[in-house]
Design a protein around this motif. Structure first.
Motif, PDB file in Angstrom:
ATOM      1  N   TYR C 331       0.863  -1.183   0.000  1.00  0.00           N
ATOM      2  CA  TYR C 331       0.000   0.000   0.000  1.00  0.00           C
ATOM      3  C   TYR C 331       0.896   1.227   0.000  1.00  0.00           C
ATOM      4  CZ  TYR C 331      -3.558  -3.302   1.568  1.00  0.00           C
ATOM      5  OH  TYR C 331      -4.414  -4.361   1.665  1.00  0.00           O
ATOM      6  N   VAL C 333       1.338   5.572  -0.754  1.00  0.00           N
ATOM      7  CA  VAL C 333       0.990   6.917  -1.189  1.00  0.00           C
ATOM      8  C   VAL C 333       2.312   7.623  -1.445  1.00  0.00           C
ATOM      9  CG1 VAL C 333      -0.047   9.129  -0.606  1.00  0.00           C
ATOM     10  CG2 VAL C 333      -1.032   7.043   0.282  1.00  0.00           C
ATOM     11  N   SER C 361      -1.646   1.584  -5.089  1.00  0.00           N
ATOM     12  CA  SER C 361      -0.677   2.672  -5.164  1.00  0.00           C
ATOM     13  C   SER C 361      -1.378   3.967  -5.538  1.00  0.00           C
ATOM     14  CB  SER C 361       0.380   2.323  -6.206  1.00  0.00           C
ATOM     15  OG  SER C 361       1.078   3.470  -6.589  1.00  0.00           O
ATOM     16  N   LYS C 362      -1.136   4.996  -4.763  1.00  0.00           N
ATOM     17  CA  LYS C 362      -1.754   6.294  -5.026  1.00  0.00           C
ATOM     18  C   LYS C 362      -0.648   7.326  -5.195  1.00  0.00           C
ATOM     19  CE  LYS C 362      -6.043   4.937  -3.840  1.00  0.00           C
ATOM     20  NZ  LYS C 362      -7.306   5.185  -4.532  1.00  0.00           N
ATOM     21  N   TYR C 373       4.912   5.165 -10.974  1.00  0.00           N
ATOM     22  CA  TYR C 373       4.714   3.855 -10.362  1.00  0.00           C
ATOM     23  C   TYR C 373       5.396   2.835 -11.262  1.00  0.00           C
ATOM     24  CZ  TYR C 373       2.822  -0.662  -9.283  1.00  0.00           C
ATOM     25  OH  TYR C 373       2.730  -1.984  -8.974  1.00  0.00           O
ATOM     26  N   GLN C 391      -4.082  -1.819  -8.199  1.00  0.00           N
ATOM     27  CA  GLN C 391      -4.804  -0.590  -8.504  1.00  0.00           C
ATOM     28  C   GLN C 391      -3.813   0.557  -8.359  1.00  0.00           C
ATOM     29  OE1 GLN C 391      -8.509   0.041  -8.763  1.00  0.00           O
ATOM     30  NE2 GLN C 391      -7.766   2.050  -9.363  1.00  0.00           N
ATOM     31  N   CYS C 392      -3.582   1.260  -9.445  1.00  0.00           N
ATOM     32  CA  CYS C 392      -2.597   2.342  -9.408  1.00  0.00           C
ATOM     33  C   CYS C 392      -3.250   3.630  -9.879  1.00  0.00           C
ATOM     34  CB  CYS C 392      -1.432   2.036 -10.342  1.00  0.00           C
ATOM     35  SG  CYS C 392      -0.679   0.472  -9.963  1.00  0.00           S
ATOM     36  N   ASP C 393      -3.481   4.528  -8.985  1.00  0.00           N
ATOM     37  CA  ASP C 393      -4.118   5.777  -9.360  1.00  0.00           C
ATOM     38  C   ASP C 393      -3.144   6.943  -9.257  1.00  0.00           C
ATOM     39  OD1 ASP C 393      -6.535   4.504  -9.770  1.00  0.00           O
ATOM     40  OD2 ASP C 393      -7.097   4.677  -7.662  1.00  0.00           O
ATOM     41  N   SER C 394      -3.288   7.865 -10.162  1.00  0.00           N
ATOM     42  CA  SER C 394      -2.460   9.068 -10.122  1.00  0.00           C
ATOM     43  C   SER C 394      -3.344  10.289 -10.108  1.00  0.00           C
ATOM     44  CB  SER C 394      -1.552   9.145 -11.350  1.00  0.00           C
ATOM     45  OG  SER C 394      -0.804   7.976 -11.474  1.00  0.00           O
ATOM     46  N   THR C 424      -5.517   7.952 -14.282  1.00  0.00           N
ATOM     47  CA  THR C 424      -4.836   9.217 -14.030  1.00  0.00           C
ATOM     48  C   THR C 424      -5.859  10.316 -14.210  1.00  0.00           C
ATOM     49  OG1 THR C 424      -2.813   8.326 -14.944  1.00  0.00           O
ATOM     50  CG2 THR C 424      -2.944  10.704 -14.746  1.00  0.00           C
ATOM     51  N   TYR C 453      -8.578  10.654  -0.990  1.00  0.00           N
ATOM     52  CA  TYR C 453      -8.053   9.874  -2.113  1.00  0.00           C
ATOM     53  C   TYR C 453      -7.069   8.809  -1.627  1.00  0.00           C
ATOM     54  CZ  TYR C 453      -4.707   9.340  -6.021  1.00  0.00           C
ATOM     55  OH  TYR C 453      -3.834   8.854  -6.959  1.00  0.00           O
ATOM     56  N   ALA C 454      -6.295   9.165  -0.602  1.00  0.00           N
ATOM     57  CA  ALA C 454      -5.255   8.255  -0.118  1.00  0.00           C
ATOM     58  C   ALA C 454      -5.727   7.378   1.034  1.00  0.00           C
ATOM     59  CB  ALA C 454      -4.041   9.077   0.322  1.00  0.00           C
TER      60      ALA C 454
END
Lengths: 250, 444, 482
Positions: C331, C333, C361-362, C373, C391-394, C424, C453-454
């Motif tokens: 996990y 951030v 991943s944020k 990432y 899950q990788c968000d930007s 993204t 968000y995080a």
């Protein structure tokens, strides 16, 4: 309370409001009706301080102060509330924490200490009853995964929490079934008081059966072309907007 | 010190990771080629000597083995489609113009060129180099050893100019056939599509059994404002062909390009599709399916480079891997600093059927603008056992049930293929290869 | 730590420069700059190490000399001059300390400034602190209490002396010396770090924590951490970093190795707040860290990280899922602002059957920063029925920052189920306006939205850390939206 004089506003190249006049006194409920594209939602956005719109004429006084000089946060803290047509989702932020930040923001503006935990929770419980917002919805992320009706009820709940002087309801009835409409309206009616005013923006007369206005205004092409009592709404429902448009042109 | 006024785009080529063994293999192989083929130009000689010859440590070639390329090259057979026993048009019932190439040479007899106002269509060899799109302007040719190789040796291919506002009345088929041992074929397609112009192109590659050799095809297309380019690309090569295809497509404002890459058979296939969205509002659609079996290898590399605002791209690749096959998907979405309001979507889904199949996926996003919506997804899994069992419990045979699931999986892509006959034939050939019952008969 | 609700955190957002930027003046025992066999022999001798460790270091040094600094990350920085770095600095502590009172008062003040005063830490039940100042541990608390349970929690140098067999058995087994350029360097020159051993079946009753700092100017910091959780045991380990302000770049190349034996669980949480450099990117820490854990049968390793500091971050906490039914989690951030660059992610190597991994991943990019990432999910042929979800968000805060995603997915087993999703997007104008309209000011609104968000990641942190992490996120993003 609110004095709008010859207000003009545009977005991009398009001039939307073309000299709008409106005065709202304490305790009054005004309804603004009008066809699509007449500038109803623009008016709500401009009053709330959305930056996409450019005010290029006229002025607005709110409680004797120049509203247009304030940024969106100041307007909110001075007692102007906008119930959004499309309430926004904020993932990961609980409704409760969101409201606490908002309530404390207002208290700070008034020179008050942040609200105590217990007091706040009592207030939440009391206000939530108004719109039958259960604990589940209060603790979930702001508007995330809410149904259309739940979102609108949440808007009214927030309004009750922030106790504004002027509440603008932007098409709060859109997308509501009759039960939700009833709950929302009852919430609004419970908040009517001699100090508080409402500006109800709607496309349909239906909402005004529940929230009965003192005045009805018809907005066409960026101007108020006709004002009257609540019976004007019925007339509009019957005849549509065309006769007024023709009148306006003539 | 970095210039911080703008986001720094870091697509700079990394330190070239030359490997002396690979370099030597590449050099020797070029020498062999030079003996067999006349080079089109000498302008790439330096690039070929200095660019890293692909090997595993070169990031773009991490998952792509190239050993098969260094096999001996023979004198290629000068042969026509007829002599090779190859049907000029591989797609039954297709009404299309046609250019046929065999072992990299144009076969005039088998071809049927369009004569149409506003359109120039001919074999590249008949067009003076001065009229062709300049070699080396293509960014892949400056960066990739195999693309530079095409620049040096390719003399033949499709030359196509579609005038402004023109749309060709029928699809245009380019058919390349490989046959024989040790053949090296280089093709270069040079395409310009004018403003408001439109074309449907089918690119079909075949090879007869037995055949052994390499095919290297480079397609460069520019599409004018509001132009439309649809490309259905099918690879169905028997034998042992190392097939490498580059597409470099540049799109002007409001243009739309759809590329479907369908790999039916191929011992070793690599597709390298690179899109540049130069004008506002352009849309790129990249789709593909691959169903390798046995020891087949299929690699799809894509790059979508968003350089202007309000562009959209959508990418969807699906693969089913049988036997000891290996699949690779590497998709890159690149959003440049000024490409605000970009909307880019990328999806790669894979099913591994056998316990000896391998899938490597690398979906990348590289984003330098803030007002964008980009997403990608990638899944690797197996057939839904539940669905399979459900179908069986309703009396559907295992093979038919599997065929049903296969179609449920790939039809999403095939449904978008521009030319209906191509779709039918791809379906038919896939069924033949994998010995499915002709599935559509059952349910329609 | 005194904390009453989120609002207090948010109040502190405004008007802060890097608040932990101070230098403690303590006389240092410092080796001359440069790296050679002699320096390694010096380090080893000063630390009175056994010969096997010296030989191990020398081997690592030999390997390192043949290696090149990696070029593949999405980073752009001036490579450090490894011969200009001093590889050993120990605060001059004459003898072993038994209680906090014996700690250098200057050092104590530093800890106070960091808000981790030992007294407070001691009172705050459940947190034992192994405070590392530059390279040598100077104080360890709660040791006796842990000792009762048979838990060993001490500095690495102490462990080498007191528990050589344990160290020798596990050191370098998860991150081999030749693993990469930085791990080889670390193996050759590491000066200290933490060692932790949880015996069979023991559940460590408190969060173990270490605070790292870089102190001596021009001193690289090479930490070596080894956590061994024996069969059926559990430990939660916290690591937090703050670093003083510097003009030159400081190198940090730590190695962390986790060993989770059968049915053990290790939770490793990091809040990283090294000095990120000034707004133009001058100064700031280079953080090149190798973190990896190995999971035996039915064990679990969970990495949680909140990365807000450092000028350059290169870090991929990973799990080797060797045992059947083992579980790996990551996990993260990562916030980058101004001129910061981060290339971070994880590797999940599935070897055992029924192994599961989760990656959340944020990334948040503000200013002119770059946030990437990079992750690997590898399902080996032996790993039947493996599962991965990523899950990788930007989130992009400015139009001059960059957000990048480079996932590598390699599957060699058909029973695997691997899912990767990435998005993204920009911080929502609509969300911002909605907050403003409710009377929440812009800074606070951003803080709310970002923390929301995080949240998925912050929720994984132990309570004390979650609070600190929220604070860090807000501070790191301060002034990032105009």
């Amino acid at each position: 309370m609110l004095k709008i004089k010859e207000l003009q506003a545009s977005i991009g190249e398009a001039q939307i409001l073309k000299g709008l006049n409106l005065t709202i006194n304490p305790g009054e409920v005004h309804a603004i009706m009008g066809p699509n594209g007449s500038g109803k939602s623009t008016l709500a956005s401009v009053l709330a301080g959305r930056e996409d719109y450019e005010v290029n004429g006229g002025g607005v006084q709110f409680n004797g102060e120049d509203l247009l000089e304030m940024d969106a946060t100041e307007r909110a803290r001075s007692g102007l509330f906008l119930a959004f047509q499309y309430p926004v989702e904020i993932p990961g932020v609980s409704n409760i924490n969101f409201m606490r930040a908002a309530v404390n923001g207002k208290r700070e503006h008034q020179g008050l200490e942040p609200i105590k935990g217990k007091e706040f929770l009592d207030m939440v419980k009391e206000k939530a009853k108004l719109v039958e917002l259960d604990g589940r919805l209060r603790n979930r992320s702001v508007n995330e995964g809410f149904s259309g009706g739940e979102k609108k009820r949440n808007e009214i709940f927030q309004m009750a929490m922030l106790e504004p002087n002027l509440a603008i309801l932007d098409e709060t009835d859109s997308g509501l079934d009759i039960d939700a409409l009833r709950i929302v309206s009852e919430g609004v009616n419970a908040m009517r008081s001699p100090e508080r005013s409402f500006l109800v923006i709607t496309h349909y007369q239906r909402l005004l059966e529940y929230i009965v206005p003192d005045f009805v205004h018809v907005l066409v092409d960026g101007r108020i072309v006709r004002s009257g009592g609540k019976e004007l709404a019925l007339e509009l429902e019957e005849k549509g907007y065309d006769w007024i448009k023709e009148d306006a042109v003539a | 010190m970095r210039d911080l006024s703008k986001p720094q785009v870091m697509d700079r080529p990394r330190k070239s990771t030359q490997n002396s063994k690979a370099q030597e293999a590449g050099r020797k192989w070029v020498e062999q080629l030079e003996k067999q083929l006349e080079a089109a130009t000498s302008q790439f000689d330096e690039a070929l000597a200095t660019l890293p010859v692909p090997h595993r440590r070169v990031e773009r070639w991490k998952y792509t083995p190239v050993n098969g390329w260094w096999r001996a090259i023979g004198k290629r057979a000068q042969i026509t489609a007829k002599q090779a026993g190859c049907e000029p048009c591989p797609i039954p019932g297709l009404d299309a113009y046609r250019l046929v190439f065999v072992n990299g040479e144009f076969d005039a007899e088998a071809s049927d060129l369009p004569v149409y106002p506003g359109i120039v269509c001919s074999p590249l060899s008949l067009v003076p180099q001065t009229d062709q799109a300049p070699r080396g302007s293509n960014s892949l040719e400056q960066e990739d050893w195999f693309a530079a190789l095409n620049g040096k040796f390719a003399k033949e291919g499709l030359f196509l100019r579609i005038g402004d506002g023109i749309s060709l009345d029928r699809p245009l088929l380019v058919h390349h056939h490989s046959t024989g041992e040790g053949c090296a074929a280089f093709l270069r397609h040079d395409i310009e599509i004018g403003v408001n112009a439109e074309i449907k192109l089918i690119h079909w590659s075949t090879a007869s059994q037995p055949s052994r050799g390499v095919v290297n095809i480079s397609t460069k297309a520019t599409v004018g404002s509001n132009g439309r380019f649809q490309l259905d690309k099918v690879q169905d090569e028997e034998g042992h062909i190392q097939h490498m295809a580059f597409e470099e497509i540049q799109q002007a404002q409001d243009s739309r390009v759809d590329v479907y890459t369908m790999t039916i058979r191929g011992q070793w296939v690599r597709n390298d599709a690179s899109f540049r969205l130069d004008g506002k509002g352009a849309h790129a659609e990249l789709n593909g399916i691959y169903l390798p079996d046995n020891t087949e290898f299929v690699d799809n590399h894509t790059t979508v480079d968003h350089r202007a605002a309000h562009c959209t791209s959508s990418e969807h690749y699906k693969g089913i891997l049988y036997g000891k096959s290996t699949g690779v998907f590497n998709g890159k979405v690149f959003v440049r600093p000024d490409a605000q309001q970009t909307n880019a979507y990328q999806q790669n889904a894979n099913i591994l059927v056998s316990d000896q199949a391998t899938m490597n996926a690398k979906p990348e996003l590289e984003i330098y603008a803030d007002d964008v919506k980009c997403s990608h997804g990638c899944t690797i899994g197996q057939f839904d056992e539940e669905a399979l069992f459900y179908a069986q419990s309703r009396g559907v045979g295992v093979d038919a049930a599997k065929a049903m699931l296969v179609h449920a999986f790939i039809d999403e892509i095939l449904d978008g293929v521009a030319v209906h006959e191509v779709r039918l034939e791809v379906n038919h050939r896939l069924a033949e290869k994998h010995q499915w019952t002709e599935w559509s008969d059952h349910l329609e | 730590m005194a904390y009453d609700g989120k609002d207090k955190v948010l109040e502190e957002v405004t008007g802060k420069a890097y608040e932990f930027g101070f230098t403690t003046e303590i006389e240092s025992d410092k080796a001359p700059a440069g790296l050679s066999e002699d320096i390694i022999r010096l380090i080893s001798a000063k630390k009175e190490e056994p010969d096997w460790l010296l030989q191990w270091r020398l081997e690592a040094f030999a390997v390192w000399q043949t290696m090149e600094e990696p070029d593949w990350p999405h980073l752009n920085y001036e490579k450090p001059d490894y011969q200009a770095i001093s590889y050993y600095a120990a605060p001059k502590q004459k003898k072993q300390l038994n209680s906090l009172d014996e700690v250098d008062p200057e050092l104590r003040r530093t800890m106070d400034k960091l808000g981790i005063s030992m007294e407070e830490q001691k009172r705050l039940s459940g947190v034992a602190v192994d405070f590392v100042m530059d390279s040598v541990s100077v104080a360890t608390s709660f040791k006796d209490k842990l000792a009762e349970l048979g838990i060993i929690f001490c500095s690495m140098s102490e462990a080498v002396k007191e528990h050589p067999e344990l160290v020798r058995r596990h050191l370098g087994t998860v991150v081999p010396t030749r693993d990469n350029f930085f791990s080889a360097l670390n193996s050759a020159v590491f000066t200290d770090g933490s060692f932790c051993y949880i015996p069979k079946g023991v559940r460590c009753p408190m969060e173990l924590s270490t605070y790292f700092r870089i102190n001596e100017s021009g001193t690289g910091q090479f930490e070596r951490t080894l956590v061994v959780a024996d069969e059926g045991s559990y430990v939660s380990y916290l690591e937090g970093c703050t670093a003083p302000q510097r003009d030159e770049n400081q190198l940090h190349a730590a190695v962390v190795e986790l060993v989770a034996l059968d049915e053990a669980e290790i939770k490793y949480s990091t809040v990283q707040n090294w000095y990120p450099g000034d707004a133009e990117g001058k100064g700031g820490v280079y953080n090149f860290v190798t973190k990896r854990g190995i999971c035996h049968r039915r064990s679990k390793i969970s990495w949680t990280q909140v990365e807000t500091g450092s000028a350059v971050t290169w870090k991929y906490p990973s799990c080797i899922l060797k045992g059947d039914h083992s579980v790996g989690e990551f996990y993260s951030v990562a916030v980058t602002n101004n001129a910061q660059q981060a290339d971070t992610g994880t590797k999940m190597i599935h070897l055992g059957k029924h192994t599961h991994s989760t990656i959340i991943s944020k990334g948040i990019s503000a200013g002119n920063s770059h946030n990437s990432y990079r992750g690997l999910v590898q399902i080996m042929p032996s790993a039947s029925n493996a599962r991965n979800f990523s899950q990788c968000d930007s989130l992009l805060m400015t139009d001059t920052s960059g957000a990048h995603t480079f996932p590598y997915i390699e599957v060699k087993n058909p029973t695997a189920q691997v899912e990767h999703e990435a998005t993204t997007s920009k911080i929502g104008e609509d969300q911002l306006f909605y907050c403003l309209q409710r009377g929440i000011d812009a800074e606070q609104a951003i803080s709310l939205i970002v923390n929301g968000y995080a949240k998925e990641v912050l929720n994984q942190l132990p309570m004390e850390f979650a609070v600190e992490a929220q604070k860090l996120l807000s501070i790191s993003l301060e002034g990032s939206v105009g």
